[in-house]
Scaffold this motif. Structure first.
Motif, PDB file in Angstrom:
ATOM      1  N   THR A 111      49.030  59.076   1.830  1.00 22.98           N
ATOM      2  CA  THR A 111      48.148  59.450   0.656  1.00 22.98           C
ATOM      3  C   THR A 111      48.157  58.797  -0.629  1.00 22.98           C
ATOM      4  OG1 THR A 111      49.205  61.346   1.413  1.00 22.98           O
ATOM      5  CG2 THR A 111      48.197  61.011  -0.834  1.00 22.98           C
ATOM      6  N   LEU A 112      46.650  58.563  -0.636  1.00 22.12           N
ATOM      7  CA  LEU A 112      46.905  57.509  -1.960  1.00 22.12           C
ATOM      8  C   LEU A 112      46.293  58.689  -3.168  1.00 22.12           C
ATOM      9  CD1 LEU A 112      45.753  55.095  -3.537  1.00 22.12           C
ATOM     10  CD2 LEU A 112      42.866  55.143  -2.086  1.00 22.12           C
ATOM     11  N   VAL A 113      46.741  58.589  -4.344  1.00 20.74           N
ATOM     12  CA  VAL A 113      46.706  58.731  -5.716  1.00 20.74           C
ATOM     13  C   VAL A 113      45.893  58.103  -6.147  1.00 20.74           C
ATOM     14  CG1 VAL A 113      47.147  60.518  -7.142  1.00 20.74           C
ATOM     15  CG2 VAL A 113      48.429  60.693  -4.839  1.00 20.74           C
ATOM     16  N   ASN A 114      44.425  57.855  -6.479  1.00 21.93           N
ATOM     17  CA  ASN A 114      43.948  57.473  -8.005  1.00 21.93           C
ATOM     18  C   ASN A 114      44.082  57.303  -8.832  1.00 21.93           C
ATOM     19  OD1 ASN A 114      42.669  54.730  -6.105  1.00 21.93           O
ATOM     20  ND2 ASN A 114      41.546  56.679  -5.228  1.00 21.93           N
ATOM     21  N   ASN A 115      44.980  57.575  -9.723  1.00 25.64           N
ATOM     22  CA  ASN A 115      45.273  57.896 -11.412  1.00 25.64           C
ATOM     23  C   ASN A 115      45.138  57.226 -12.288  1.00 25.64           C
ATOM     24  OD1 ASN A 115      46.349  59.743 -13.224  1.00 25.64           O
ATOM     25  ND2 ASN A 115      47.653  57.979 -13.119  1.00 25.64           N
ATOM     26  N   ALA A 116      44.881  55.636 -11.679  1.00 24.22           N
ATOM     27  CA  ALA A 116      44.441  53.994 -13.185  1.00 24.22           C
ATOM     28  C   ALA A 116      43.778  54.326 -13.964  1.00 24.22           C
ATOM     29  CB  ALA A 116      44.960  52.663 -12.285  1.00 24.22           C
ATOM     30  N   GLY A 117      43.821  54.118 -15.353  1.00 20.70           N
ATOM     31  CA  GLY A 117      42.786  53.663 -16.309  1.00 20.70           C
ATOM     32  C   GLY A 117      43.316  53.574 -17.650  1.00 20.70           C
ATOM     33  N   PHE A 118      42.094  53.618 -18.770  1.00 21.88           N
ATOM     34  CA  PHE A 118      42.697  53.419 -19.958  1.00 21.88           C
ATOM     35  C   PHE A 118      41.123  54.075 -20.830  1.00 21.88           C
ATOM     36  CE2 PHE A 118      41.099  49.396 -18.393  1.00 21.88           C
ATOM     37  CZ  PHE A 118      39.595  48.695 -19.691  1.00 21.88           C
ATOM     38  N   LEU A 119      41.561  53.829 -22.484  1.00 21.84           N
ATOM     39  CA  LEU A 119      40.037  54.288 -22.865  1.00 21.84           C
ATOM     40  C   LEU A 119      39.863  52.700 -23.623  1.00 21.84           C
ATOM     41  CD1 LEU A 119      41.209  57.112 -24.206  1.00 21.84           C
ATOM     42  CD2 LEU A 119      39.768  56.965 -21.919  1.00 21.84           C
ATOM     43  N   ARG A 120      38.490  52.602 -24.137  1.00 21.19           N
ATOM     44  CA  ARG A 120      38.387  51.773 -25.292  1.00 21.19           C
ATOM     45  C   ARG A 120      36.846  52.550 -25.904  1.00 21.19           C
ATOM     46  NH1 ARG A 120      37.672  44.920 -23.048  1.00 21.19           N
ATOM     47  NH2 ARG A 120      40.020  45.737 -22.640  1.00 21.19           N
ATOM     48  N   ASP A 121      37.369  53.957 -26.872  1.00 20.91           N
ATOM     49  CA  ASP A 121      36.142  53.810 -26.987  1.00 20.91           C
ATOM     50  C   ASP A 121      36.084  53.341 -28.285  1.00 20.91           C
ATOM     51  OD1 ASP A 121      37.790  56.595 -26.048  1.00 20.91           O
ATOM     52  OD2 ASP A 121      38.833  57.440 -26.939  1.00 20.91           O
ATOM     53  N   ARG A 122      34.544  54.457 -27.862  1.00 21.78           N
ATOM     54  CA  ARG A 122      33.135  54.149 -29.215  1.00 21.78           C
ATOM     55  C   ARG A 122      32.269  54.990 -28.688  1.00 21.78           C
ATOM     56  NH1 ARG A 122      36.505  51.039 -29.902  1.00 21.78           N
ATOM     57  NH2 ARG A 122      37.078  48.110 -29.714  1.00 21.78           N
ATOM     58  N   MET A 123      31.332  54.851 -30.400  1.00 24.60           N
ATOM     59  CA  MET A 123      30.311  55.958 -30.249  1.00 24.60           C
ATOM     60  C   MET A 123      28.648  54.742 -29.112  1.00 24.60           C
ATOM     61  SD  MET A 123      30.583  58.767 -31.721  1.00 24.60           S
ATOM     62  CE  MET A 123      29.870  59.479 -31.716  1.00 24.60           C
ATOM     63  N   LEU A 124      27.974  55.106 -29.322  1.00 22.97           N
ATOM     64  CA  LEU A 124      27.711  54.297 -28.014  1.00 22.97           C
ATOM     65  C   LEU A 124      26.656  53.199 -28.540  1.00 22.97           C
ATOM     66  CD1 LEU A 124      25.079  56.913 -26.078  1.00 22.97           C
ATOM     67  CD2 LEU A 124      27.923  55.332 -25.134  1.00 22.97           C
ATOM     68  N   VAL A 125      26.341  53.522 -30.078  1.00 21.33           N
ATOM     69  CA  VAL A 125      26.093  52.238 -30.768  1.00 21.33           C
ATOM     70  C   VAL A 125      26.293  51.157 -31.452  1.00 21.33           C
ATOM     71  CG1 VAL A 125      23.648  54.126 -31.507  1.00 21.33           C
ATOM     72  CG2 VAL A 125      25.516  53.922 -33.227  1.00 21.33           C
ATOM     73  N   ASN A 126      28.545  51.570 -31.040  1.00 22.73           N
ATOM     74  CA  ASN A 126      28.895  50.390 -31.477  1.00 22.73           C
ATOM     75  C   ASN A 126      29.698  50.177 -29.701  1.00 22.73           C
ATOM     76  OD1 ASN A 126      28.989  50.425 -34.015  1.00 22.73           O
ATOM     77  ND2 ASN A 126      30.134  53.043 -34.525  1.00 22.73           N
TER      78      ASN A 126
END
Length: 301
Positions: free
Chosen positions: A96-111
């Motif tokens: 079994t492979l559980v793909n879970n890794a991730g992170f955020l870099r939140d910005r409004m689209l124009v930024n």
């Protein structure tokens, strides 16, 4: 525990904290041997002072289970390949492979700059594709050698990928891509004994406890609806042999609720039988929209 995963070897990416840690512990409690992958980076994807993967391995060992840490970057070909190799060299198999890794870099689209766009898509989307590719190649070889596996892949999408989320154009696009990747993989890999599904979880993690602080806060008492451990039972079942016949599906999981998500499918339609003029097309569209269901609201709107 039922031992639903006795004898299985499970790889979980991003398993040092949050949902990934909860999944790893839950699989181990059901008898699986775990490869705990975590690069040990901060919320924005930059390297941290140490990897938490070893701490999760220690937790599993303390509970009587078996686990090994993997600190490779699964969004690179070498790191993804070594993830599969670690499972095979340590335990002799991969189920079994559980793909879970991730992170955020939140910005409004124009930024939102190109680096924030590229990096989030790399970790979430490429970080799903490459481990999936290398695991699938192993399982295809097993099937062709007359050893068909009961293999499982569980991908991690998000409500942001299904509905969109303000300030998260990069994350939403990556999570939507994971859904499409899931559907294609389920269709292509079925002949080799591989089932592929995705979850869209809602739970308290480093990524959500700031963005949705009030919603994600733990209660003073009673059922903790946003605990990541609430999502893991579904993931464990999807990752077990007991889920035979379930593939190409997306499930939302939150608190005690499981929902089968139903994606794009034909709605109201009309056919002129000839080419439309722009005005005619617009008139037809407005009529069709009066018959169509309204889309779900974008998160944050």
């Amino acid at each position: 525990m039922s031992g639903i995963c006795d004898g299985r070897v499970v790889v979980v990416t991003g398993a040092g904290r949050g949902l990934g840690r909860a999944h790893a512990l839950a699989f181990a409690a059901e008898g699986a041997r775990i490869v705990v992958n975590d690069l040990g980076v901060g919320l924005d994807g930059t390297p941290g002072p140490d990897s938490p993967a070893g701490r999760v391995v220690a937790e599993i060992h303390a509970a009587g289970g078996e686990a090994v840490a993997h600190g490779g970057d699964i969004a690179t070909p070498r790191g993804a390949a070594s993830l599969v190799t670690t499972a095979l060299e340590t335990y002799g198999r991969l189920d079994t492979l559980v793909n879970n890794a991730g992170f955020l870099r939140d910005r409004m689209l124009v930024n939102l700059d190109e680096d924030d766009w590229d990096t989030v898509l790399r970790v979430h989307l490429t970080g799903h594709f490459l481990p999936l590719k290398h695991a699938a190649a192993h399982w295809r070889a097993e099937a062709r050698a007359g050893r068909p596996p009961a293999a499982r892949i569980v991908n991690t999408s998000s409500g942001a990928g299904l509905l969109g989320s303000l300030g998260q154009g990069n994350y939403s696009a990556a999570k939507a891509g994971i859904v499409a990747l899931t559907l294609v993989a389920a269709a292509e890999l079925a002949r080799y004994g591989v089932q592929v599904n995705a979850i869209a979880p809602a739970a308290r993690t480093r990524m959500t406890e700031r963005t949705f602080a009030e919603t994600m806060a733990a209660p003073a008492s009673g059922f903790d609806a946003m605990a990541p451990e609430n999502v893991s039972p579904l993931v464990v079942w999807l990752g077990s042999a007991a889920s035979t016949g379930v593939t190409g599906r997306v499930f939302a999981a939150e608190a005690g609720r499981i929902t089968v998500m139903e994606g794009w499918r034909p709605g109201p339609t009309t056919d002129k039988g000839a080419r439309w003029s722009p005005g005619e097309a617009g008139e037809a569209v407005r009529k069709l929209l009066t018959e169509a269901e309204a889309p779900g609201a974008v998160y944050g709107a």
